[in-house]
Design a protein around this motif. Structure first.
Motif, mmCIF file in Angstrom:
data_model
loop_
_atom_site.group_PDB
_atom_site.id
_atom_site.type_symbol
_atom_site.label_atom_id
_atom_site.label_comp_id
_atom_site.label_asym_id
_atom_site.label_seq_id
_atom_site.Cartn_x
_atom_site.Cartn_y
_atom_site.Cartn_z
ATOM 1 N N ASP A 188 0.753 -1.218 -0.232
ATOM 2 C CA ASP A 188 0.177 0.117 0.103
ATOM 3 C C ASP A 188 0.643 1.234 0.117
ATOM 4 O O ASP A 188 2.153 1.392 0.649
ATOM 5 C CB ASP A 188 -0.870 0.121 1.366
ATOM 6 N N VAL A 189 0.204 2.522 -0.600
ATOM 7 C CA VAL A 189 1.176 3.525 -0.735
ATOM 8 C C VAL A 189 1.626 4.060 0.679
ATOM 9 O O VAL A 189 2.836 4.471 0.890
ATOM 10 C CB VAL A 189 0.298 4.856 -1.178
ATOM 11 N N SER A 190 0.861 3.977 1.765
ATOM 12 C CA SER A 190 1.656 4.337 3.239
ATOM 13 C C SER A 190 2.698 3.406 3.623
ATOM 14 O O SER A 190 4.023 4.007 3.600
ATOM 15 C CB SER A 190 0.665 4.513 4.106
ATOM 16 N N ARG A 192 4.655 1.871 1.323
ATOM 17 C CA ARG A 192 5.421 2.146 0.261
ATOM 18 C C ARG A 192 6.777 3.010 0.844
ATOM 19 O O ARG A 192 7.696 3.065 0.626
ATOM 20 C CB ARG A 192 4.970 2.490 -0.984
ATOM 21 N N GLY A 193 5.939 4.347 1.290
ATOM 22 C CA GLY A 193 6.751 5.374 1.635
ATOM 23 C C GLY A 193 7.623 4.967 2.842
ATOM 24 O O GLY A 193 8.849 5.329 2.885
ATOM 25 N N LEU A 196 10.623 2.683 1.507
ATOM 26 C CA LEU A 196 11.587 3.592 0.696
ATOM 27 C C LEU A 196 12.281 4.402 1.683
ATOM 28 O O LEU A 196 13.609 4.640 1.477
ATOM 29 C CB LEU A 196 10.851 4.594 -0.335
ATOM 30 N N GLN A 218 7.431 7.358 -10.198
ATOM 31 C CA GLN A 218 7.476 8.146 -9.219
ATOM 32 C C GLN A 218 8.515 7.728 -8.177
ATOM 33 O O GLN A 218 9.274 8.694 -7.832
ATOM 34 C CB GLN A 218 6.059 8.209 -8.603
ATOM 35 N N HIS A 222 12.145 9.526 -6.898
ATOM 36 C CA HIS A 222 12.171 9.621 -5.435
ATOM 37 C C HIS A 222 13.656 9.121 -4.995
ATOM 38 O O HIS A 222 14.265 9.872 -4.183
ATOM 39 C CB HIS A 222 11.268 8.968 -4.713
ATOM 40 N N ALA A 260 2.476 8.127 -17.218
ATOM 41 C CA ALA A 260 2.255 8.154 -15.766
ATOM 42 C C ALA A 260 1.399 9.301 -15.117
ATOM 43 O O ALA A 260 1.652 10.398 -15.409
ATOM 44 C CB ALA A 260 3.534 8.023 -15.043
ATOM 45 N N PRO A 261 0.256 8.899 -14.508
ATOM 46 C CA PRO A 261 -0.517 10.065 -14.146
ATOM 47 C C PRO A 261 0.123 10.600 -12.723
ATOM 48 O O PRO A 261 0.608 9.906 -12.098
ATOM 49 C CB PRO A 261 -1.892 9.295 -13.560
ATOM 50 N N VAL A 262 -0.275 11.961 -12.558
ATOM 51 C CA VAL A 262 0.391 12.480 -11.252
ATOM 52 C C VAL A 262 -0.676 12.793 -10.585
ATOM 53 O O VAL A 262 -1.985 13.283 -10.631
ATOM 54 C CB VAL A 262 0.847 13.891 -11.603
ATOM 55 N N ALA A 263 -0.491 12.423 -8.710
ATOM 56 C CA ALA A 263 -1.682 12.421 -7.826
ATOM 57 C C ALA A 263 -1.577 14.002 -7.562
ATOM 58 O O ALA A 263 -1.379 14.194 -6.096
ATOM 59 C CB ALA A 263 -1.412 11.602 -6.738
ATOM 60 N N GLN A 264 -1.675 14.817 -8.473
ATOM 61 C CA GLN A 264 -1.788 16.444 -8.004
ATOM 62 C C GLN A 264 -3.090 16.901 -8.770
ATOM 63 O O GLN A 264 -3.438 16.376 -9.923
ATOM 64 C CB GLN A 264 -0.834 16.888 -8.248
#
Lengths: 327, 268
Positions: A188-190, A192-193, A196, A218, A222, A260-264
């Motif tokens: 999951d993204v949280s 993943r952070g 990393l 992305q 990073h 790649a889509p950007v989450a903004q």
């Protein structure tokens, strides 16, 4: 094959003209890796990116001899891994280790964390039992777990915790370089952070070099210093991450980055489109692998597979068309 | 309920545990799908986003028990109708696209046959007319050589092509008003993912569909969705327009999720 010196400083890992060909029925050849050169300097992160079927994981597996390369040379700090008799490989694994995508499949379900971490120490280092036990405790804490986790089995851990164990196992023998094969793509993204962050922290503390295999652009932006973009077995573009992401030159790199889509909110992309889907790697013609999909293709693109062309500042691209026609 | 096609209202539910206890997993979930809009339901693993979607489609797991709430589609409570009524809504009114299209398609029938069967079931008519419609649907989702592709089996399709076929079945062969997509591009390569999302947007606009996109990918949401529902641990955390959720999130969890998606330090 033109040689492009891609790395800055001394390469800890050097890959030259790596090939992997799988025989398929009817005497045909599936060319999974077709002449790959890579350099990874001590303490740096080189990202190897590409989509399914690009050969990036095959490169990683050939480097550590999980599969036998068909040709080429791999050296680690000047010592050959490819070619090398299999029985002498064990010594190499003190220098190079790997973290796999799916920590569920890469941890033995019958071994608890203590056993998982003790195994490489027993195999590769001449330590006493007490020293190994101390090292195991040190390792779990280095990856953000506690000694309480040592008695747990993989099924008792979350996905993120399992990946931490996979990382602890890889750094157990103090390697110079770790190959990370999609280390966060099942998380999951949280989480993943967090993983990393852990990898970056360990790199700083231990001076590790990483070969970071990923399809997540992305994440690459990073964590990586340099990037090599693979398509159908070959590197089509390589350079410092900042340069390649700001000014991608190869039509495939452009298509990939623009997809790649950007989450903004409010970010507009202009897509560079390729026709159809990835071509077959079976008996490929001696031509640019992107012929047939490329919006910029010229007749000359079918006359031989292009080599990497140096653009300066360690940026290189395997496309004479874009080099001749600067943007 | 003008302007709202579907409303989930205080939907709560639990799973039977192996020791025969009810373990609550959904807590008073409420959200609305506005007619003609594309609404994203976002959240991480275990947030309950898929479970609610499966409930809308009437295919929640057998071990799941609804403990309260309603799911109103137009004026019908989907939780209060029997399987026969539900079946008359599936395909005709509500369609669903699943994550792994090659697994969702039947491996022993050709892709064309499966689309044709669905067409006949929904609209009647003869076999050859149904097959012609199936091929036409494959063509409309930009599958090259649709006549040849229709004779192939799902394993002969790439992941992206199979998802196109699935979308053809759900949105074209069926003529639903509501299209639910559960992680339709997860596991696909980034270029293919982008192509598939463009196809979904195009078909939704063309057909005036109300679309519900279940996803963990906030990049896709920022680009194509009108409304966002953020879920965490079985609860709706926040709802709002995409612009509001991305530019002025009010809840800590939403801010953390956004920060993690953008690989920023959590701004909690």
């Amino acid at each position: 094959m033109s040689f492009v010196n891609m790395s800055v400083g001394d390469a800890i890992l050097q890959v030259r003209d790596l090939h992997k060909i799988f025989p398929v029925e009817g005497g045909r050849r599936l060319v999974a890796v077709d002449g790959v050169d890579l350099d990874v300097a001590a303490g740096e992160t080189l990202a190897l990116v590409g989509e399914s079927g690009s050969g990036k994981s095959t490169v990683a597996r050939c480097i550590v001899r999980l599969i036998e390369p068909s040709g080429g040379e791999v050296t680690i700090d000047g010592t050959a891994i490819v070619p090398l008799p299999t029985k002498r490989l064990a010594g190499i694994y003190r220098r190079i280790q790997m973290v796999f995508q799916d920590p569920n499949a890469s941890l033995n379900p019958r071994m608890n964390v203590r056993q998982v971490l003790d195994e490489p120490l027993r195999l590769h280092l001449a330590l006493s039992g007490a020293e190994r036990a101390g090292r195991v405790r040190e390792l779990v804490e280095m990856v953000g777990l506690t000694p309480a986790h040592l008695e747990r089995y993989p099924h008792e851990l979350s996905g993120g915790q399992r990946q931490r164990v996979g990382i602890a196992r890889a750094i157990a023998v103090s390697p110079d370089i770790v190959i990370l094969d999609e280390p966060t793509s099942s998380l999951d993204v949280s989480v993943r952070g967090q993983i990393l962050g852990l990898l970056l922290d360990l790199q700083q503390r231990l001076g590790l070099a990483y070969l970071f295999i990923s399809h997540d652009l992305q994440v690459v932006q990073h964590v990586a210093d340099r990037v090599a973009v693979m398509y159908l077995g070959s590197i089509v573009e390589t350079g410092p991450v900042a340069d390649v992401f700001r000014d991608p030159r190869h039509p495939y790199t452009r298509a990939l980055l623009s997809a790649a889509p950007v989450a903004q909110w409010g970010v507009k992309r202009t897509r560079v489109r390729l026709a159809g889907e990835i071509a077959s790697a079976i008996d490929p013609p001696d031509a640019c692998r992107l012929v047939g999909r490329c919006p910029m293709a010229q007749p000359s693109c079918s006359a031989g597979k292009p080599s990497l062309i140096d653009l300066g500042q360690a940026h290189a691209v395997a496309c004479p068309v874009v080099v001749d026609r600067p943007t | 309920m003008s302007g709202v096609l579907l409303e989930v209202e205080n939907y709560s539910g639990a799973f039977w545990s192996p020791t025969n206890e009810l373990v609550p997993v959904l807590h008073q979930v409420s959200y609305r799908l506005k007619t003609g809009a594309m609404t994203a339901v976002v959240g991480e693993t275990g947030s309950g986003k898929s479970l609610v979607a499966l409930s809308i489609f009437g295919i929640q797991p057998a071990a799941f028990v609804c403990t309260s709430g309603r799911i109103l589609y137009r004026d019908t409570d989907l939780l209060g109708i029997d399987e026969k009524e539900m079946r008359s809504l599936r395909g005709a009114e509500i369609s669903m696209v699943f994550q792994d299209a090659r697994a969702a398609l039947n491996p022993v029938f050709t892709v064309g046959r499966q689309l044709a069967d669905v067409y006949q079931l929904q609209h009647g008519g003869g076999r050859s007319a149904a097959m012609a419609k199936a091929i036409e649907a494959l063509r409309q989702v930009s599958i090259p050589e649709p006549e040849r592709r229709a004779r192939q089996y799902p394993h002969e399709f790439s992941g992206g092509m199979a998802q196109r076929a699935m979308i053809a079945m759900a949105a074209l062969t069926c003529r639903p008003s509501l299209l639910i997509l559960d992680e339709p591009t997860t596991g696909l390569d980034v270029t293919i993912q982008s192509d598939i999302m463009e196809l979904i947007v195009e078909l939704s606009r063309q057909r005036g569909l109300t679309t519900c996109l279940i996803t963990h990918d906030l990049g896709v949401v920022a680009e194509i969705c009108d409304e966002v529902v953020v879920m965490n641990a079985g609860r709706v955390v926040e709802t709002g327009t995409t612009e509001a959720i991305f530019t002025a999130p009010t809840e800590t969890y939403t801010r953390r999720l956004l920060a993690a998606s953008q690989l920023l330090e959590a701004a909690a």
